[in-house]
Design an enzyme around this catalytic site. Structure first.
Site, PDB file in Angstrom:
ATOM      1  N   ASP A 194      16.699  27.811  18.965  1.00 51.41           N
ATOM      2  CA  ASP A 194      16.614  28.026  20.410  1.00 51.41           C
ATOM      3  C   ASP A 194      15.385  27.314  20.940  1.00 51.41           C
ATOM      4  OD1 ASP A 194      16.462  28.834  23.032  1.00 51.41           O
ATOM      5  OD2 ASP A 194      16.922  30.930  22.623  1.00 51.41           O
ATOM      6  N   HIS A 199      10.039  29.326  26.291  1.00 52.44           N
ATOM      7  CA  HIS A 199       9.325  30.040  25.241  1.00 52.44           C
ATOM      8  C   HIS A 199       8.221  29.207  24.584  1.00 52.44           C
ATOM      9  CE1 HIS A 199      12.555  32.857  25.812  1.00 52.44           C
ATOM     10  NE2 HIS A 199      13.438  31.931  25.508  1.00 52.44           N
TER      11      HIS A 199
END
Length: 293
Positions: A194, A199
């Protein structure tokens, strides 16, 4: 209209064949904090997650990331009838159910369907379901269901959907533990397939409305499942038949997650919140249910 439910709902998102190895399982477990506590490198129980020997087990949450584990691009959002971008999206809820203990390596095919779109007024909720089957035997390995929350894409007068809250027992929990998210946790977890810049990239996170990059929701989800498995099921991943949870808040690297669990007649109810600091008590995961195998 950016989202066209008449096109999206029921769309077959196709089948994807993928493979995984013991190394992928080890990396995933490290990404959700296995082996992080003092003494874990010498503990036979902890090493069931982090050592590739005969005792290696697979936490069922690995099934959620296995199909995209080797992706290096940000997750695509090319869903039929949905014109959206990553900056609008946060994970809403996630569940998995397994047919039995997951193998430490293998090849499988998952077929995914876009099942529902809910109109929440100022946002839309998009639901997907997938079924993974073993290429070797043809048997079902696991089922996943997930939702994404798309900011700014509601208001067309569609179905608002239904939501059932899980009630936490009105008594002291049977298990309480704390896990401190490492500063590099999100950077490690993103290697599990991911690469959403939310993030990792501070500028992208600020553009999305956050003061800094946040931990992947699925990382928090995996941490909570691991803590409940270790604290209530003796660390035996084969005793987990399924797990579901709703993402109710964000976690920033460096914060501590407090996990609570209650045994009931047929399940384990869990909850997670931030422990300590300015955000003490802020929710992380709600409506958590671990279904024993």
């Amino acid at each position: 209209m950016p989202i066209d439910p008449s096109v999206a709902i029921g769309a077959d998102l196709g089948a994807r064949t993928f493979s995984w190895t013991e190394s992928d399982v080890l990396l995933y477990h490290l990404g959700i904090g296995a082996g992080a506590r003092a003494g874990d490198n010498l503990s036979a129980d902890a090493l069931r997650y982090t050592l590739d020997d005969a005792a290696l087990q697979v936490l069922p949450s690995f099934g959620v990331v296995a199909p995209t584990f080797h992706e290096t691009d940000p997750p695509p959002l090319d869903l039929p009838g949905c014109d959206i971008n990553l900056a609008q999206v946060v994970h809403g809820a996630q569940s998995i159910s397994v047919s039995g203990p997951l193998p430490t390596s293998g090849t499988a095919t998952i077929r995914t369907t876009l099942t529902d779109i809910w109109d929440k007024g100022k946002a839309a909720v998009i639901w997907q379901e997938g079924v993974a089957t073993s290429d070797a035997t043809g048997e079902e390995l696991w089922r996943v269901r997930s939702s994404i929350f798309v900011k700014g894409e509601g208001g067309w007068g569609g179905d608002r959907g239904t939501a059932t809250s899980v009630e936490v027992p009105e008594r002291e929990p049977d298990h309480v533990s704390s896990y401190t998210v490492t500063p590099q946790q999100a950077l490690l977890y993103r290697l599990c397939g991911d690469r959403n810049p939310l993030h990792a990239d501070p500028d992208f996170a600020k553009a999305a409305g956050f003061p800094a990059p946040i931990l992947h929701g699925l990382c928090s989800w995996g941490i909570v499942l691991r803590e409940l498995t270790d604290g209530i099921l003796g660390g035996d991943a084969s005793k987990v038949g399924g797990f579901t949870g709703r993402f109710s808040g964000v976690v920033f690297p460096g914060e501590t997650i407090r996990v609570s669990g209650w045994r009931t007649d047929d399940a384990i109810i869990g909850s997670a919140a931030i422990e300590g600091g300015e955000r003490d008590g802020s929710p992380v995961l709600a409506d958590c249910v671990l279904t024993p195998a």
